[in-house]
Structures are given as structure tokens and as C-alpha cells.
Motif scaffolding. Structure first.
Motif, PDB file in Angstrom:
ATOM      1  N   MET A   1      82.493 -15.773  99.007  1.00 34.14           N
ATOM      2  CA  MET A   1      83.646 -15.522  97.811  1.00 34.14           C
ATOM      3  C   MET A   1      83.813 -14.078  97.791  1.00 34.14           C
ATOM      4  O   MET A   1      83.293 -13.102  97.893  1.00 34.14           O
ATOM      5  CB  MET A   1      83.085 -16.231  96.517  1.00 34.14           C
ATOM      6  CG  MET A   1      82.163 -15.514  95.765  1.00 34.14           C
ATOM      7  SD  MET A   1      81.730 -15.996  94.307  1.00 34.14           S
ATOM      8  CE  MET A   1      80.345 -15.345  93.737  1.00 34.14           C
ATOM      9  N   SER A   2      84.886 -13.782  97.308  1.00 31.94           N
ATOM     10  CA  SER A   2      85.526 -12.485  96.992  1.00 31.94           C
ATOM     11  C   SER A   2      84.878 -11.834  95.485  1.00 31.94           C
ATOM     12  O   SER A   2      84.255 -12.999  94.786  1.00 31.94           O
ATOM     13  CB  SER A   2      86.871 -12.143  96.880  1.00 31.94           C
ATOM     14  OG  SER A   2      87.612 -12.896  95.895  1.00 31.94           O
ATOM     15  N   LEU A   3      84.861 -10.889  95.197  1.00 34.65           N
ATOM     16  CA  LEU A   3      84.103 -10.415  93.770  1.00 34.65           C
ATOM     17  C   LEU A   3      85.163 -10.585  92.912  1.00 34.65           C
ATOM     18  O   LEU A   3      85.826  -9.561  92.234  1.00 34.65           O
ATOM     19  CB  LEU A   3      83.789  -8.796  94.020  1.00 34.65           C
ATOM     20  CG  LEU A   3      82.906  -8.263  92.906  1.00 34.65           C
ATOM     21  CD1 LEU A   3      81.649  -9.276  92.892  1.00 34.65           C
ATOM     22  CD2 LEU A   3      82.420  -6.894  93.085  1.00 34.65           C
ATOM     23  N   GLY A 211      78.655   1.427 100.918  1.00 35.76           N
ATOM     24  CA  GLY A 211      78.623   2.459 101.874  1.00 35.76           C
ATOM     25  C   GLY A 211      78.501   2.093 103.397  1.00 35.76           C
ATOM     26  O   GLY A 211      78.261   2.746 104.194  1.00 35.76           O
ATOM     27  N   TYR A 212      78.609   0.719 103.431  1.00 36.68           N
ATOM     28  CA  TYR A 212      78.428   0.054 104.806  1.00 36.68           C
ATOM     29  C   TYR A 212      79.468  -0.458 105.328  1.00 36.68           C
ATOM     30  O   TYR A 212      80.600  -1.035 104.643  1.00 36.68           O
ATOM     31  CB  TYR A 212      77.233  -0.781 105.018  1.00 36.68           C
ATOM     32  CG  TYR A 212      75.818  -0.375 104.813  1.00 36.68           C
ATOM     33  CD1 TYR A 212      75.226   0.259 105.654  1.00 36.68           C
ATOM     34  CD2 TYR A 212      75.329  -0.426 103.400  1.00 36.68           C
ATOM     35  CE1 TYR A 212      73.868   0.888 105.483  1.00 36.68           C
ATOM     36  CE2 TYR A 212      74.218   0.297 103.110  1.00 36.68           C
ATOM     37  CZ  TYR A 212      73.443   0.753 104.136  1.00 36.68           C
ATOM     38  OH  TYR A 212      72.178   1.289 103.919  1.00 36.68           O
ATOM     39  N   ARG A 213      79.681  -0.485 106.795  1.00 36.66           N
ATOM     40  CA  ARG A 213      80.923  -1.323 107.281  1.00 36.66           C
ATOM     41  C   ARG A 213      80.340  -2.350 107.936  1.00 36.66           C
ATOM     42  O   ARG A 213      79.077  -2.585 108.305  1.00 36.66           O
ATOM     43  CB  ARG A 213      81.456  -0.373 108.640  1.00 36.66           C
ATOM     44  CG  ARG A 213      82.290   0.453 108.260  1.00 36.66           C
ATOM     45  CD  ARG A 213      83.189   1.203 109.143  1.00 36.66           C
ATOM     46  NE  ARG A 213      84.073   2.504 108.667  1.00 36.66           N
ATOM     47  CZ  ARG A 213      85.286   2.266 108.358  1.00 36.66           C
ATOM     48  NH1 ARG A 213      85.633   1.008 107.991  1.00 36.66           N
ATOM     49  NH2 ARG A 213      85.813   3.167 107.827  1.00 36.66           N
ATOM     50  N   LEU A 214      80.841  -3.663 107.827  1.00 36.05           N
ATOM     51  CA  LEU A 214      80.344  -5.008 108.221  1.00 36.05           C
ATOM     52  C   LEU A 214      80.077  -4.857 109.857  1.00 36.05           C
ATOM     53  O   LEU A 214      79.255  -5.581 110.212  1.00 36.05           O
ATOM     54  CB  LEU A 214      81.335  -6.036 107.971  1.00 36.05           C
ATOM     55  CG  LEU A 214      81.126  -6.363 106.288  1.00 36.05           C
ATOM     56  CD1 LEU A 214      82.249  -7.508 105.957  1.00 36.05           C
ATOM     57  CD2 LEU A 214      79.646  -6.940 105.816  1.00 36.05           C
ATOM     58  N   SER A 215      80.970  -4.212 110.553  1.00 35.37           N
ATOM     59  CA  SER A 215      80.975  -4.333 111.819  1.00 35.37           C
ATOM     60  C   SER A 215      79.730  -3.329 112.526  1.00 35.37           C
ATOM     61  O   SER A 215      79.389  -3.385 113.543  1.00 35.37           O
ATOM     62  CB  SER A 215      82.192  -3.672 112.615  1.00 35.37           C
ATOM     63  OG  SER A 215      82.501  -2.488 112.099  1.00 35.37           O
ATOM     64  N   VAL A 255      93.594  -7.201 109.603  1.00 35.48           N
ATOM     65  CA  VAL A 255      92.648  -6.745 108.792  1.00 35.48           C
ATOM     66  C   VAL A 255      91.929  -7.915 107.941  1.00 35.48           C
ATOM     67  O   VAL A 255      90.954  -8.260 107.807  1.00 35.48           O
ATOM     68  CB  VAL A 255      92.923  -5.596 108.032  1.00 35.48           C
ATOM     69  CG1 VAL A 255      92.207  -5.306 106.915  1.00 35.48           C
ATOM     70  CG2 VAL A 255      93.104  -4.437 108.869  1.00 35.48           C
ATOM     71  N   ALA A 256      93.135  -8.785 107.410  1.00 34.83           N
ATOM     72  CA  ALA A 256      92.636 -10.003 106.703  1.00 34.83           C
ATOM     73  C   ALA A 256      91.898 -10.833 107.434  1.00 34.83           C
ATOM     74  O   ALA A 256      90.823 -11.421 107.030  1.00 34.83           O
ATOM     75  CB  ALA A 256      93.816 -10.549 105.928  1.00 34.83           C
ATOM     76  N   GLU A 257      92.102 -11.144 108.589  1.00 38.14           N
ATOM     77  CA  GLU A 257      91.385 -11.987 109.448  1.00 38.14           C
ATOM     78  C   GLU A 257      90.105 -11.542 109.831  1.00 38.14           C
ATOM     79  O   GLU A 257      89.144 -12.490 109.697  1.00 38.14           O
ATOM     80  CB  GLU A 257      92.263 -12.474 110.744  1.00 38.14           C
ATOM     81  CG  GLU A 257      93.316 -13.225 110.428  1.00 38.14           C
ATOM     82  CD  GLU A 257      94.701 -12.419 110.245  1.00 38.14           C
ATOM     83  OE1 GLU A 257      94.501 -11.033 109.969  1.00 38.14           O
ATOM     84  OE2 GLU A 257      95.938 -13.107 110.317  1.00 38.14           O
ATOM     85  N   ALA A 258      89.995 -10.223 109.968  1.00 41.58           N
ATOM     86  CA  ALA A 258      88.737  -9.526 110.186  1.00 41.58           C
ATOM     87  C   ALA A 258      87.625  -9.712 109.063  1.00 41.58           C
ATOM     88  O   ALA A 258      86.460 -10.055 109.155  1.00 41.58           O
ATOM     89  CB  ALA A 258      88.827  -8.151 110.744  1.00 41.58           C
ATOM     90  N   GLN A 259      88.242  -9.726 107.965  1.00 39.34           N
ATOM     91  CA  GLN A 259      87.545  -9.489 106.678  1.00 39.34           C
ATOM     92  C   GLN A 259      87.108 -11.036 106.458  1.00 39.34           C
ATOM     93  O   GLN A 259      85.691 -11.128 106.251  1.00 39.34           O
ATOM     94  CB  GLN A 259      88.775  -9.178 105.585  1.00 39.34           C
ATOM     95  CG  GLN A 259      88.632  -7.855 105.352  1.00 39.34           C
ATOM     96  CD  GLN A 259      89.573  -7.503 104.301  1.00 39.34           C
ATOM     97  OE1 GLN A 259      90.210  -8.433 103.540  1.00 39.34           O
ATOM     98  NE2 GLN A 259      90.065  -6.240 104.024  1.00 39.34           N
ATOM     99  N   GLU A 260      87.902 -12.083 106.819  1.00 38.96           N
ATOM    100  CA  GLU A 260      87.498 -13.508 106.616  1.00 38.96           C
ATOM    101  C   GLU A 260      86.327 -13.866 107.665  1.00 38.96           C
ATOM    102  O   GLU A 260      85.385 -14.517 107.228  1.00 38.96           O
ATOM    103  CB  GLU A 260      88.511 -14.590 107.004  1.00 38.96           C
ATOM    104  CG  GLU A 260      88.214 -15.773 106.658  1.00 38.96           C
ATOM    105  CD  GLU A 260      89.377 -16.954 106.782  1.00 38.96           C
ATOM    106  OE1 GLU A 260      89.262 -17.947 106.793  1.00 38.96           O
ATOM    107  OE2 GLU A 260      90.615 -16.321 107.194  1.00 38.96           O
TER     108      GLU A 260
END
Length: 301
Positions: A1-3, A211-215, A255-260
Motif C-alpha cells: 500500500m502507499s503511505l 535514501g534507497y532505490r528499489l532497483s 514510472v507508475a507501472e514501475a512503482q507498482e
């Protein structure tokens, strides 16, 4: 879920109860310290690195260690940090995080920016993860090794080493492999790798990644390892705070699809049902977190 509002309330409650541990990555220092890809390309040019992945700092560092001498890339990292100097931290998340009641700060950064932001209002101590055995030769250990953290005297724990102890840095490919091997050893050996009180704190805390990137594979390996630590005890809500993936990481307009996808990757593959995410700038998040926490305290639990 989002914050969402519920996620914020859960996070603020955990902080207020002293059951939240921030885990801080390179993105927190991005406005001050040169990024890994930038350093890697610069070093690759200097050493005429022959491979195409000249943005991979661990691989470029490994090459330098082989063609020059093993300590050279770590010396270069310390030189890069020294060149930054005593800069103003006002544009970073650190001044906001320092005002929150955290007894423990965990970081994969080498610099001392967390400690600097905590002083003089608090009296922080420093320790680092013993992923190698060099201390059997070098007896100069950090004063925080026996420190018991509190809000007034927090502990800043460097998982990938700290700049004052050059041999503690996890930088080359070989270092990362040795780090992972140490992390995977049985509990008898892990007592040296990760302090027992740090493991206890992780098992009883919500983890707040900033401070991290999910990738980033560094984050993914770290996240998976810490989630296993949490599941060894009663799982607490975990909140991953990330930077929005850059245009160099995702397809244009996706970007939205990558986030999901990345959120589903962490929640399903790593079995973390209570993961919430804040997609945005780390400093913006830290500022909002402090404002919301102050309002939460004024309003009561």
C-alpha cells in the motif's frame, strides 16, 4: 500500500513507542556526496577500465584493486569523502531525522553525516559491522562497540563500514561477496558479524528505509536479509521510503507501472504484508515526517 493516513499513523506510533529503526542509504547524501555511478565513471576513466559497465562502482573498484593494489579503491573513496568537506547539511534529510527520538540509526553510508547532524543536542556513538576479521590484527575499535543506545545517546551503526576505519569499508565485488558470506553464516559466527543487541533491535522494530532505490541490488539484498531477521520474531509494520525511479531506470512514461511492480515485488516475493511506500524525495519525506510527528505528539497517542 502507499503511505496513506493510516500508514502515517502506524509509523508515527511506532516511532513514539521507540519501536522504529531508520535504515539510511546513499540517496540521503545525494545532494552532497558524489553518487556511485559518477564515481565509478570517473575512476574508470582514470584507470582505463576495459569493460562496458563503467557505472558499477563495485566492479570498477575491484578492477582498481587488482591492477593497482588492494587498498587503493578504498583510499580513493576516502579522498572523495574528504573532498566534500564540512558542508552544510541543511538540504539533506539528516537535520530532520536527528530531531526524531531514534535510539539507533543504521546506515550503509561511509560518511559521518548522521553523527554530525545529531551533535551537539545529542551524544552519538559509532560502530560498524564486523564483516571481516581484520580487527584480529588492528586493535583500534570504535568506541561505540560496547555502547548501549538511547535517544539522548544514539548509536550510529554502519553496516558497510565507516570512513575512520578504512578496512571496514564494503566497496569492491570481493568485499560484497565476503559480506554476504559472513551474513549467511550460522548463528555462532553471526554474533561477530552483527551485534546481538542490533539483531534484537531489528527484530522488534519497524524498519524505515530512507535514501534507497528499489532497483538497487544493494537495497534488495539488505531488505531481504533484514526482513528475515524480523520474521524470526514478531513481525512489525515495515515502511520502505524510496526515491522515485529515475528516467534512466524505467521506460519513458512507465514510472507508475514501475512503482507498482517494485512494490508488488517486495510485498509478495519477500512476504511483507505490511509494507507501505512513500514515492518522493528523501529530504521532503524527512521534513514531512518530523512535522507529522510533532503534530502527533501534541495531539497525544
Amino acid at each position: 500500500m502507499s503511505l496513506d493516513q493510516r500508514g502515517w499513523t502506524t509509523l508515527l506510533r511506532q516511532i513514539h513507542k521507540g519501536q522504529c529503526t531508520p535504515v539510511i542509504g546513499a540517496g540521503a547524501s545525494a545532494t552532497i556526496v558524489p553518487g556511485a555511478a559518477r564515481l565509478a565513471r570517473s575512476w574508470a576513466r582514470e584507470y582505463d577500465y576495459p569493460l562496458a559497465d563503467d557505472q558499477d562502482l563495485a566492479r570498477v573498484s575491484q578492477y582498481i584493486a587488482l591492477v593497482d593494489y588492494p587498498a587503493r579503491p578504498k583510499e580513493m573513496m576516502l579522498e572523495a569523502l574528504a573532498a566534500v568537506g564540512d558542508v552544510d547539511l541543511g538540504g539533506t534529510p539528516y537535520p530532520y531525522l536527528a530531531q526524531l527520538p531514534f535510539p539507533l540509526y543504521i546506515t550503509t553510508n561511509y560518511d559521518d553525516m548522521i553523527c554530525r547532524s545529531l551533535r551537539p543536542e545529542k551524544s552519538p556513538a559509532i560502530d560498524y559491522c564486523r564483516w571481516n576479521d581484520y580487527e584480529s590484527i588492528e586493535e583500534r575499535v570504535p568506541p561505540g562497540r560496547t555502547h548501549r543506545p538511547s535517544v539522548a545517546q544514539p548509536l550510529v551503526y554502519h553496516l558497510h563500514g565507516q570512513a575512520d576505519w578504512i578496512d571496514s569499508l564494503v566497496l569492491t565485488e570481493e568485499d560484497y561477496l565476503d559480506f554476504l558470506i559472513s551474513a549467511a553464516e550460522d548463528s555462532q559466527h553471526r554474533s561477530q558479524f552483527l551485534r546481538s543487541d542490533i539483531r534484537t533491535a531489528l527484530a522488534g522494530s519497524s524498519l524505515l528505509f530512507i535514501g534507497y532505490r528499489l532497483s538497487d541490488w544493494t537495497f534488495r539484498v539488505l531488505f531481504r536479509g533484514l526482513m528475515r531477521t524480523i520474521r524470526a520474531n514478531t513481525q512489525k509494520p515495515a515502511v520502505a521510503i524510496q526515491l522515485v525511479p529515475g528516467e534512466d531506470e524505467v521506460a519513458p512514461g512507465k514510472v507508475a507501472e514501475a512503482q507498482e511492480y517494485l512494490q508488488r515485488y517486495l510485498t509478495q516475493l519477500h512476504h511483507v504484508p505490511s509494507l507501505a511506500m512513500y514515492w518522493g524525495d528523501a529530504t521532503q519525506f524527512a521534513r514531512e515526517l518530523l512535522e507529522r510527528y510533532e503534530e502527533y505528539v501534541r495531539g497525544g497517542d
